[in-house]
Structure formats: C-alpha cells, structure tokens
Design a protein around this motif. Structure first.
Motif, short mmCIF file in Angstrom:
data_model
loop_
_atom_site.label_atom_id
_atom_site.label_comp_id
_atom_site.label_asym_id
_atom_site.label_seq_id
_atom_site.Cartn_x
_atom_site.Cartn_y
_atom_site.Cartn_z
N VAL A 33 -31.09 -32.49 13.21
CA VAL A 33 -31.74 -32.13 11.94
C VAL A 33 -30.72 -32.21 10.80
O VAL A 33 -31.01 -32.75 9.72
CB VAL A 33 -32.35 -30.72 12.03
CG1 VAL A 33 -32.88 -30.28 10.67
CG2 VAL A 33 -33.47 -30.70 13.07
N ALA A 34 -29.52 -31.67 11.03
CA ALA A 34 -28.49 -31.70 9.99
C ALA A 34 -28.07 -33.13 9.69
O ALA A 34 -27.90 -33.51 8.52
CB ALA A 34 -27.28 -30.88 10.44
N ASP A 35 -27.91 -33.96 10.73
CA ASP A 35 -27.53 -35.35 10.52
C ASP A 35 -28.61 -36.11 9.75
O ASP A 35 -28.31 -36.95 8.89
CB ASP A 35 -27.28 -36.04 11.86
CG ASP A 35 -26.03 -35.51 12.56
OD1 ASP A 35 -25.20 -34.88 11.87
OD2 ASP A 35 -25.91 -35.71 13.79
N ARG A 38 -28.36 -35.14 6.06
CA ARG A 38 -27.23 -35.83 5.42
C ARG A 38 -27.57 -37.30 5.14
O ARG A 38 -27.26 -37.82 4.07
CB ARG A 38 -25.99 -35.74 6.31
CG ARG A 38 -25.44 -34.33 6.51
CD ARG A 38 -24.12 -34.40 7.25
NE ARG A 38 -23.65 -33.09 7.67
CZ ARG A 38 -23.84 -32.58 8.89
NH1 ARG A 38 -24.47 -33.29 9.81
NH2 ARG A 38 -23.40 -31.38 9.20
N ALA A 39 -28.17 -37.96 6.13
CA ALA A 39 -28.49 -39.37 5.97
C ALA A 39 -29.51 -39.61 4.87
O ALA A 39 -29.40 -40.56 4.10
CB ALA A 39 -29.00 -39.93 7.31
N GLN A 40 -30.52 -38.73 4.79
CA GLN A 40 -31.55 -38.89 3.77
C GLN A 40 -30.97 -38.69 2.37
O GLN A 40 -31.31 -39.43 1.43
CB GLN A 40 -32.70 -37.91 4.02
CG GLN A 40 -33.52 -38.21 5.25
CD GLN A 40 -34.21 -39.55 5.17
OE1 GLN A 40 -34.92 -39.84 4.21
NE2 GLN A 40 -34.00 -40.40 6.17
N VAL A 41 -30.12 -37.69 2.21
CA VAL A 41 -29.49 -37.45 0.91
C VAL A 41 -28.59 -38.61 0.53
O VAL A 41 -28.59 -39.06 -0.62
CB VAL A 41 -28.70 -36.12 0.93
CG1 VAL A 41 -27.85 -35.98 -0.33
CG2 VAL A 41 -29.65 -34.94 1.07
N ILE A 51 -22.56 -29.96 5.25
CA ILE A 51 -23.12 -28.70 5.75
C ILE A 51 -22.03 -28.07 6.61
O ILE A 51 -21.89 -28.38 7.80
CB ILE A 51 -24.41 -28.92 6.56
CG1 ILE A 51 -25.42 -29.72 5.73
CG2 ILE A 51 -25.01 -27.60 7.00
CD1 ILE A 51 -26.67 -30.13 6.48
N ALA A 52 -21.22 -27.21 5.99
CA ALA A 52 -20.05 -26.67 6.67
C ALA A 52 -20.38 -25.50 7.58
O ALA A 52 -19.65 -25.23 8.53
CB ALA A 52 -19.00 -26.24 5.64
N GLY A 53 -21.47 -24.79 7.29
CA GLY A 53 -21.84 -23.63 8.08
C GLY A 53 -22.80 -23.98 9.19
O GLY A 53 -23.19 -25.13 9.36
N PRO A 54 -23.20 -22.98 9.97
CA PRO A 54 -24.12 -23.22 11.08
C PRO A 54 -25.51 -23.60 10.60
O PRO A 54 -25.92 -23.24 9.49
CB PRO A 54 -24.13 -21.89 11.83
CG PRO A 54 -23.73 -20.87 10.81
CD PRO A 54 -22.78 -21.57 9.88
N ALA A 73 -21.90 -33.64 -3.21
CA ALA A 73 -20.79 -34.25 -3.93
C ALA A 73 -21.11 -34.54 -5.39
O ALA A 73 -22.23 -34.90 -5.74
CB ALA A 73 -20.37 -35.54 -3.23
N ASN A 74 -20.10 -34.39 -6.22
CA ASN A 74 -20.20 -34.68 -7.65
C ASN A 74 -19.95 -36.18 -7.88
O ASN A 74 -19.55 -36.91 -6.96
CB ASN A 74 -19.18 -33.84 -8.42
CG ASN A 74 -19.55 -33.68 -9.88
OD1 ASN A 74 -20.50 -34.27 -10.37
ND2 ASN A 74 -18.78 -32.87 -10.59
N ALA A 75 -20.16 -36.63 -9.11
CA ALA A 75 -19.78 -37.99 -9.48
C ALA A 75 -18.27 -38.13 -9.36
O ALA A 75 -17.53 -37.14 -9.48
CB ALA A 75 -20.24 -38.29 -10.90
N ASP A 76 -17.79 -39.36 -9.14
CA ASP A 76 -16.35 -39.53 -8.93
C ASP A 76 -15.53 -39.17 -10.15
O ASP A 76 -14.33 -38.92 -10.06
CB ASP A 76 -16.05 -40.97 -8.48
CG ASP A 76 -16.62 -42.01 -9.42
OD1 ASP A 76 -17.12 -41.65 -10.51
OD2 ASP A 76 -16.56 -43.21 -9.07
#
Length: 224
Positions: A33-35, A38-41, A51-54, A73-76
């Motif tokens: 679910v977490a992966d 991340r992929a969708q975003v 997602i650093a936490g559980p 993440a912010n813009a570069d």
C-alpha cells in the motif's frame, strides 16, 4: 412471500460482497500500500513522497489506513527540502463504493500538517509540477485533463501551519491552524465547517457550511 425472498436474497448478496471485500483488503500488505502511494504521487507530480513512519491497515469497523511522518518533496529551487510534511494521516473509506471502483472517504484526519507554498523571483510556484504526461490520442483532451477528487464526508485537521512566501513581492503570510473540522450530518443536509486559526498572529474562528471538498477545490463556484 416473494418480497421476503427478494429482501433475504438482497441481504445475503450484500453480506457476501462485504465479506469478500474485507477478505480482499485483509490480504493487502501494508508495504505494498505504501509503495503504491509513493508510485502514484511520483507519477502525478514527478516528486518523491517519503513515508518514514509505520503504516497501519485496519479493517474494523471500516477499512482505514494510518501513515506517519509523511514528507512530500519541494521544488529543486525551494528553500527547504519538503513542500509539505504531515506527522500522521488517517484515511477511512466506505467499503461498498470501493468494491465498485468509487472512493468515498468517510473520515480524513491530518495531524500537524506543515505546508510551505513558495513563489520564486520568476513567478514559479513550488506547487507547479513539471510532469511530461504520455500522449493519449484516443482520449479527448478535456477528458484526459480531468481530475476526479474523492468525496470526503468528514475531515479533521489537528494543529498545523500553512506558509506562503512570494519572492516577487517580498510578502509572506502564515496561517496557524488549531483545528479545522468538516462533517456531513448522518441524516444528510449541509456539511458543517469550523476553523480555529490565527492569520499572521491574529486569531479568528470561522463557522458555517460548505458544499464538500471536491467542490471547494475544483475552482468552480461552490456554496460556502
């Protein structure tokens, strides 16, 4: 007698669908679910979501997922690494609509979101995402550009801050949120809204009704 059999059959089918839905959700791996999130975003924005936490998945009383320590993440060129962070995010969805492909968020809770919106000297906003979408000639342009937001019945924001810094004007503002609550009455009707916050250090309270988050965020006229 025929009506009773129809009702009994409908109840049996509904119960079977609910049990099957719970079985499908129960088989999901929280890491998957977490992966997927991340992929969708990444696909939608070109930016990383950490997602650093559980990650916790619950089935009862309704399917829900809880994620901790999210960092987008912010813009570069941004002044800090993250555009937004959230200490905890909880999302509870309605099961039956989910089984037919509709996402209805029954409850959304965001704890201590920290959002930084920046405009650089050239007028670029850090919320503008440069993602090269693959061409889809078979889909009409207006249909491919449409983004459907899920309905959120109840939401709650606990603490949090929103900052806007504009390098073109030198202006900045800060909204410190104590709590923001939006809810849909069980019997239907207008959704209630309550916001307790401070604008550049000046406290205020807003209470009223709104037409739903998708309507508010769509850019079209919406009842408030």
């Amino acid at each position: 007698m025929k009506l009773k059999r129809i009702v009994a059959g409908g109840v049996a089918v509904t119960a079977a669908v609910v049990v099957a839905g719970y079985a499908i959700i129960a088989s999901l791996d929280v890491q998957q679910v977490a992966d997927f999130a991340r992929a969708q975003v990444k696909a939608a924005t070109g930016r990383n979501l950490a997602i650093a936490g559980p990650v916790e998945l619950k089935l009862l009383p309704t399917p829900s997922i809880q994620l901790q320590d999210l960092r987008f993440a912010n813009a570069d060129w941004g002044s800090r690494p993250e555009l937004a962070t959230i200490r905890r995010l909880e999302i509870e969805v309605a099961l039956l609509p989910l089984l037919i492909g509709d996402v209805v968020v029954r409850r959304l809770v965001a704890v201590e979101p920290d959002i930084l919106l920046e405009v650089d000297a050239g007028g670029r906003g850090n919320w503008e995402f440069a993602v090269a979408a693959a061409p889809a000639p078979e889909a009409p342009p207006e249909e491919s550009a449409r983004v459907t937001l899920p309905d959120v019945q109840d939401f709650r924001i606990e603490g949090g801050v929103l900052r806007l810094v504009d390098a073109t004007t030198g202006e900045s503002l800060q909204l410190d949120v104590t709590e923001a609550i939006g809810s849909l009455p069980g019997h239907g009707g207008a959704r209630s809204l309550r916001l307790v916050a401070a604008y550049n250090g000046n406290p205020f309270v807003v209470e009223g009704t709104y037409g739903g988050l998708p309507a508010l965020l769509s850019g079209a006229p919406a009842p408030v």
